[in-house]
Motif scaffolding. Structure first.
Motif, mmCIF file in Angstrom:
data_model
loop_
_atom_site.group_PDB
_atom_site.id
_atom_site.type_symbol
_atom_site.label_atom_id
_atom_site.label_comp_id
_atom_site.label_asym_id
_atom_site.label_seq_id
_atom_site.Cartn_x
_atom_site.Cartn_y
_atom_site.Cartn_z
ATOM 1 N N GLY A 37 58.144 76.632 -20.460
ATOM 2 C CA GLY A 37 56.950 77.380 -20.088
ATOM 3 C C GLY A 37 55.631 76.652 -20.236
ATOM 4 O O GLY A 37 54.585 77.200 -19.914
ATOM 5 N N GLU A 38 55.653 75.416 -20.722
ATOM 6 C CA GLU A 38 54.420 74.655 -20.904
ATOM 7 C C GLU A 38 54.419 73.437 -19.992
ATOM 8 O O GLU A 38 55.418 72.711 -19.915
ATOM 9 N N VAL A 39 53.286 73.197 -19.304
ATOM 10 C CA VAL A 39 53.170 72.053 -18.403
ATOM 11 C C VAL A 39 53.419 70.774 -19.190
ATOM 12 O O VAL A 39 52.906 70.598 -20.304
ATOM 13 N N GLU A 40 54.221 69.892 -18.613
ATOM 14 C CA GLU A 40 54.575 68.627 -19.272
ATOM 15 C C GLU A 40 54.106 67.458 -18.415
ATOM 16 O O GLU A 40 54.317 67.451 -17.209
ATOM 17 N N THR A 41 53.452 66.497 -19.041
ATOM 18 C CA THR A 41 52.948 65.317 -18.334
ATOM 19 C C THR A 41 53.634 64.033 -18.778
ATOM 20 O O THR A 41 53.319 62.971 -18.275
#
Length: 63
Positions: A37-41
């Motif tokens: 659920g969290e944007v990953e870079t």
């Protein structure tokens, strides 16, 4: 998955969410890849069993 963890870029390919590794970085820059659920870079992020990876409306659980 046979190991305890796998890198995010490798998992995206194995899950057929991308065709090749060159696609990962632009998608991450655009904020289209999420883990749990969290944007990953970070393309090299280590995933563990149970993590959920989302890309383009598709969600895949690491097993």
């Amino acid at each position: 998955m046979r190991e305890d963890s796998i890198r995010l870029g490798q998992f995206l390919k194995l899950a057929d969410l991308i065709d090749n590794g060159a696609e990962v970085k632009p998608l991450m820059i655009q904020g289209e890849v999420a883990v749990n659920g969290e944007v990953e870079t970070r393309r090299g992020r280590q995933l563990a069993k149970g993590d959920v990876v989302t890309l383009g409306g598709e969600a895949v659980r690491v097993s």
